[in-house]
Design an enzyme around this catalytic site. Structure first.
Site, PDB file in Angstrom:
ATOM      1  CG  HIS A  70      -1.893  -1.136   1.217  1.00  0.00           C
ATOM      2  ND1 HIS A  70      -2.158  -1.905   2.327  1.00  0.00           N
ATOM      3  CD2 HIS A  70      -2.662  -1.624   0.216  1.00  0.00           C
ATOM      4  CE1 HIS A  70      -3.062  -2.832   2.002  1.00  0.00           C
ATOM      5  NE2 HIS A  70      -3.385  -2.685   0.732  1.00  0.00           N
ATOM      6  CD  GLU A  73      -0.545   0.542   4.437  1.00  0.00           C
ATOM      7  OE1 GLU A  73      -1.777   0.445   4.379  1.00  0.00           O
ATOM      8  OE2 GLU A  73       0.214  -0.445   4.529  1.00  0.00           O
ATOM      9  CG  HIS A 174       0.740  -3.703   5.249  1.00  0.00           C
ATOM     10  ND1 HIS A 174      -0.090  -3.401   4.190  1.00  0.00           N
ATOM     11  CD2 HIS A 174       1.369  -4.857   4.916  1.00  0.00           C
ATOM     12  CE1 HIS A 174       0.021  -4.336   3.264  1.00  0.00           C
ATOM     13  NE2 HIS A 174       0.896  -5.231   3.671  1.00  0.00           N
ATOM     14  CD  GLU A 238      -1.685  -3.526   9.063  1.00  0.00           C
ATOM     15  OE1 GLU A 238      -1.375  -2.313   8.973  1.00  0.00           O
ATOM     16  OE2 GLU A 238      -2.227  -4.164   8.144  1.00  0.00           O
TER      17      GLU A 238
HETATM   18 ZN    ZN Z   1      -1.460  -1.854   4.221  1.00  0.00          ZN
END
Ligand code: ZN
Length: 355
Positions: A70, A73, A174, A238
């Site tokens: 992504h 990020e 992420h 994350e």
């Molecule tokens: Zn992500």
């Protein structure tokens, strides 16, 4: 062109810059050697955002570190680019093979999660599903997902030629759209019945991550792809809330930066004993897809990931349907009402433990 790219990379040691200047592909692959503490490291740039470092010493691990699946990020991108820069400058005595991937350079350039389609829903072959008119690879992100899969496959297969028994890992880094009660957490993909590894959880703890989310079904994420096809120890990690470049407090990432550096340098990780109380482990309970045009979440935008709701709370209005919590302690994660019909809008999780 490739000589120019090579000259530029050797001058700047900034692989992120080179990748963002060549959004979807490089004209040609290229390679060069660097030396760090008497170790010769072969550096191979296969394509934009795809770079491999291979030391000439005996290796036992094939490590994949991906970021920018992504594009907005940024913290993981900065962490990885910093490691890449140090490697190119010969400042890291690398002891294991490592493949770095910047998933979606074009989406980095526009500061968005993706350009046309969420890349992290396109793995395990989802990129090649037929569209209604029978065409495949219908957008650049689909083609990119295939390129990334091929890079991981080739990397692991090359490792097999070096020695039969190798450890494979893939940490897909992420940051989350919204804040989280548990700042950092990892998704542990479905293992098809194989036991979860406490050693991997201890590694994550060393990275500053003690909240773990167990997935119980196949998905189209990048980390599940590496679990399913290559039996890698793979996780979606994350690292906090999404922020623009320059706004991340890099002190929040000291633990993971140090641990990744130790991992690729072959240093003792001193993981210690597994103590269940050190971890908060959840399992996915409900996967809520958007089904209707008229779709909304029944809670505010600033409700954080891992916030729990009492039983029978309405979470979502989906057309005429209401989706409610069904279990005490059920908490929400990854809510995003702004997804296409048929796509995942929300997960709920419940506390659990591993054996
Ligand atoms: Zn992500």
């Amino acid at each position: 062109m490739s000589n120019q790219n090579k000259t530029e990379l050797l001058t700047t040691a900034d692989f992120l810059k080179l990748s963002c200047a060549n959004e979807w592909s490089l004209a040609e692959p290229f390679s060069f050697d660097v030396t760090a503490s008497d170790i010769v490291i072969k550096v191979t740039v296969l394509d934009t955002g795809i770079i491999i470092f291979e030391p000439d010493c005996k290796t036992t691990q094939d490590i994949v570190l991906s970021s920018a699946v992504h594009g907005n990020e940024t913290a993981p991108i900065e962490i990885c680019n910093d490691l890449i820069t140090q490697l190119i400058k010969g400042k890291i005595a690398l002891k294991q093979r490592v493949l770095f991937l910047f998933g979606n350079p074009a989406s980095i350039n526009i500061g968005k999660r993706f350009v046309e389609e969420n890349l992290n829903r396109l793995f395990s072959g989802a990129h090649s599903e037929l569209s209604p008119d029978g065409s495949t690879l219908i957008n650049k992100e689909r083609a990119r997902a295939k390129t990334l899969e091929d890079a991981v496959r080739d990397f692991y297969q090359q490792g097999e030629k070096i020695s039969a028994q190798r450890d494979r890992c893939h940490y897909d880094l992420h940051t989350a759209i919204r804040g989280s009660k548990n700042d950092k957490f990892a998704v542990y993909p479905f293992q098809h019945g194989k036991p979860r590894k406490k050693e991997q959880l201890l590694f994550l703890k060393q990275c500053g991550i003690t909240t773990i989310l167990l997935s119980h079904s196949p998905t189209t994420t990048f980390s599940y792809f590496s679990v399913n096809e290559f039996e890698a120890d793979a996780f979606t990690i994350e690292l906090g809330k999404v922020k623009p470049f320059g706004e991340n407090n890099m002190e929040d990432f000291t633990a993971i930066k140090a641990t990744l550096l130790n991992l690729i340098s072959g240093n003792d990780l001193s993981l210690g004993e597994y103590i269940a109380e050190d971890f908060e482990i959840f399992e996915i309970y409900q996967t809520i897809n958007r089904e209707a045009e008229d779709f909304r979440l029944n809670f505010a935008d600033d409700v954080e990931n891992f916030t729990s709701f009492s039983i029978d709370s309405i979470l979502v209005f989906d057309g005429d349907k209401e989706v409610k919590t069904k279990k005490e302690g059920e908490a929400i994660i990854f809510p995003n009402a702004d997804v296409s019909i048929g796509q995942r809008a929300l997960l709920t999780v419940t506390p659990t433990h591993i054996e």
